[in-house]
Design an enzyme around this catalytic site. Structure first.
Site, PDB file in Angstrom:
ATOM      1  N   PRO A  13       2.636 -19.140 -64.023  1.00 25.14           N
ATOM      2  CA  PRO A  13       3.793 -19.643 -63.315  1.00 25.14           C
ATOM      3  C   PRO A  13       3.558 -21.017 -62.741  1.00 25.14           C
ATOM      4  O   PRO A  13       2.719 -21.204 -61.871  1.00 25.14           O
ATOM      5  CB  PRO A  13       3.969 -18.627 -62.194  1.00 25.14           C
ATOM      6  CG  PRO A  13       2.673 -17.896 -62.093  1.00 25.14           C
ATOM      7  CD  PRO A  13       1.758 -18.402 -63.129  1.00 25.14           C
ATOM      8  N   GLU A  14       4.311 -21.948 -63.219  1.00 24.12           N
ATOM      9  CA  GLU A  14       4.347 -23.270 -62.615  1.00 24.12           C
ATOM     10  C   GLU A  14       5.688 -23.378 -61.891  1.00 24.12           C
ATOM     11  O   GLU A  14       6.403 -22.394 -61.782  1.00 24.12           O
ATOM     12  CB  GLU A  14       4.181 -24.347 -63.702  1.00 24.12           C
ATOM     13  CG  GLU A  14       2.901 -24.163 -64.511  1.00 24.12           C
ATOM     14  CD  GLU A  14       2.672 -25.239 -65.559  1.00 24.12           C
ATOM     15  OE1 GLU A  14       3.074 -26.387 -65.327  1.00 24.12           O
ATOM     16  OE2 GLU A  14       2.098 -24.917 -66.613  1.00 24.12           O
ATOM     17  N   HIS A  35      -1.503  -1.850 -62.116  1.00 30.12           N
ATOM     18  CA  HIS A  35      -1.420  -3.197 -61.533  1.00 30.12           C
ATOM     19  C   HIS A  35      -0.196  -3.413 -60.658  1.00 30.12           C
ATOM     20  O   HIS A  35       0.123  -4.535 -60.329  1.00 30.12           O
ATOM     21  CB  HIS A  35      -1.507  -4.280 -62.610  1.00 30.12           C
ATOM     22  CG  HIS A  35      -2.664  -4.102 -63.548  1.00 30.12           C
ATOM     23  ND1 HIS A  35      -3.963  -3.981 -63.113  1.00 30.12           N
ATOM     24  CD2 HIS A  35      -2.713  -3.997 -64.889  1.00 30.12           C
ATOM     25  CE1 HIS A  35      -4.763  -3.814 -64.159  1.00 30.12           C
ATOM     26  NE2 HIS A  35      -4.029  -3.816 -65.249  1.00 30.12           N
ATOM     27  N   ARG A  51      -4.255  -9.664 -63.312  1.00 31.30           N
ATOM     28  CA  ARG A  51      -5.488 -10.434 -63.072  1.00 31.30           C
ATOM     29  C   ARG A  51      -5.823 -10.566 -61.590  1.00 31.30           C
ATOM     30  O   ARG A  51      -6.926 -10.997 -61.248  1.00 31.30           O
ATOM     31  CB  ARG A  51      -5.372 -11.813 -63.728  1.00 31.30           C
ATOM     32  CG  ARG A  51      -5.326 -11.700 -65.242  1.00 31.30           C
ATOM     33  CD  ARG A  51      -5.177 -13.045 -65.900  1.00 31.30           C
ATOM     34  NE  ARG A  51      -6.413 -13.814 -65.849  1.00 31.30           N
ATOM     35  CZ  ARG A  51      -6.550 -15.027 -66.375  1.00 31.30           C
ATOM     36  NH1 ARG A  51      -5.531 -15.606 -66.955  1.00 31.30           N
ATOM     37  NH2 ARG A  51      -7.687 -15.646 -66.314  1.00 31.30           N
ATOM     38  N   ARG A  60      -6.935 -43.203 -57.895  1.00 33.60           N
ATOM     39  CA  ARG A  60      -7.756 -42.216 -58.595  1.00 33.60           C
ATOM     40  C   ARG A  60      -8.392 -42.773 -59.852  1.00 33.60           C
ATOM     41  O   ARG A  60      -7.835 -43.625 -60.518  1.00 33.60           O
ATOM     42  CB  ARG A  60      -6.893 -41.021 -58.992  1.00 33.60           C
ATOM     43  CG  ARG A  60      -6.363 -40.274 -57.817  1.00 33.60           C
ATOM     44  CD  ARG A  60      -5.420 -39.229 -58.316  1.00 33.60           C
ATOM     45  NE  ARG A  60      -5.087 -38.323 -57.250  1.00 33.60           N
ATOM     46  CZ  ARG A  60      -5.508 -37.072 -57.174  1.00 33.60           C
ATOM     47  NH1 ARG A  60      -6.247 -36.557 -58.122  1.00 33.60           N
ATOM     48  NH2 ARG A  60      -5.188 -36.324 -56.156  1.00 33.60           N
TER      49      ARG A  60
END
Length: 279
Positions: free
Chosen positions: A2-3, A99, A118, A161
DNA sequence: CTCGTCCCCTGGGAGC
DNA sequence: TGCTCCCAGGGGACGA
């Protein structure tokens, strides 16, 4: 999984379904996910009404009718699913579904299930008044679909950066919500080589910022991308995975120039790009 | 500081 | 069919 587009899709589903829903009980099937559930988690939520569900970066924030908010993160494989019918809901609440780590039940008979194979997800509770300063949000960069993510901001941030621009876009401190898929897709749209050092890519900040916004908006409009785990709260899949221009398309042809798409590793993650279109 | 590496965890697919 | 290996949308803890 998921973004930002996937989390936003889930947020919309939750917000529409759960506005004014009153939590009856919260069942924790284990003591932790990525981090332990805080002491008194279930107790703080029982009896509370959900006012709105918001999003910051890749986190969901459930505002309650108390001083508290629930903060949740889907990690790589987390899903929120709403059981709509009372029968399904009771079954869900009683089930030991593999889960299914957290089950909320509501006074109206529905249930909300958090499933996460997970267990990279996270769920906690925090004071609404102190959210911006919360450890999970302090240091998080601007929302890419808001004004703070301007060409000027991105140019200045990239100029500082040295690492590759693709890695920079995935840094939540630079911009919130962009992950591995949409970083590759955005740089393809911008025509910028993902290997380009950030300070050199700074000259293309306006194009990159525009591409990030475009790809995120397109993906939200498609209900996100379902590769494996991602589902809407209704269980439906997103369909933006069918619209990927480069992600997951190693060896296939570039949609613009028809040259082959390459796969490289950057910071341990896969990056897909076109050597002809991206300079 | 910033950067790269490794790890957390399970499941699915490829290859043998 | 079954085993092993590798990989996966995230993020945080390390050490250099």
């Amino acid at each position: 999984m998921p973004e930002l587009p996937e989390v936003e899709t889930v947020r919309r589903g939750l917000d529409a379904a759960l506005e004014n829903a009153v939590i009856e009980s919260v069942m924790l099937r284990r003591k932790d996910l990525r981090a332990p559930f805080p002491d008194g988690f279930a107790r703080a939520l029982a009896g509370r009404k959900i006012l709105r569900v918001k999003r910051r970066a890749k986190y969901l924030v459930f505002n309650l009718d108390s001083d508290d908010a629930i903060i949740a993160h889907l990690g790589m494989s987390g899903r929120f699913l709403i059981a709509r019918h009372p029968v399904g809901c009771e079954a869900a609440a009683r089930s030991e579904g593999k889960h299914d780590h957290v089950v909320f039940t509501f006074k109206d008979g529905r249930a909300l299930i958090f499933n996460d194979p997970r267990r990279f997800g996270l769920m906690t509770v925090a004071k609404k008044s102190a959210l911006a300063a919360h450890k999970l949000f302090a240091g998080t960069g601007p929302e890419p679909l808001r004004k703070g993510f301007s060409p000027e901001y991105l140019k200045a941030a990239l100029a500082k950066r040295k690492g590759p621009v693709k890695t920079a876009l995935m840094d939540q401190a630079l911009v919130a919500g962009v992950g591995n898929i949409y970083a590759s897709e955005a740089l393809f749209l911008a025509g910028v080589d993902p290997r380009k050092p950030s300070h050199k890519a700074a000259d293309h900040a306006a194009k990159i910022a525009g591409a990030v916004r475009q790809v995120l908006k397109e993906a939200i409009a498609s209900g996100g991308s379902s590769l494996r785990d991602f589902r809407h709260v209704s269980g439906e899949e997103g369909f933006f995975q069918h619209r990927f221009r480069v992600y997951g398309r190693e060896g296939k042809s570039c949609p613009v120039c028809h040259q082959r798409i390459f796969l490289i590793r950057q910071g341990g993650r896969s990056t897909f790009f076109c050597k002809t279109c991206q300079k």
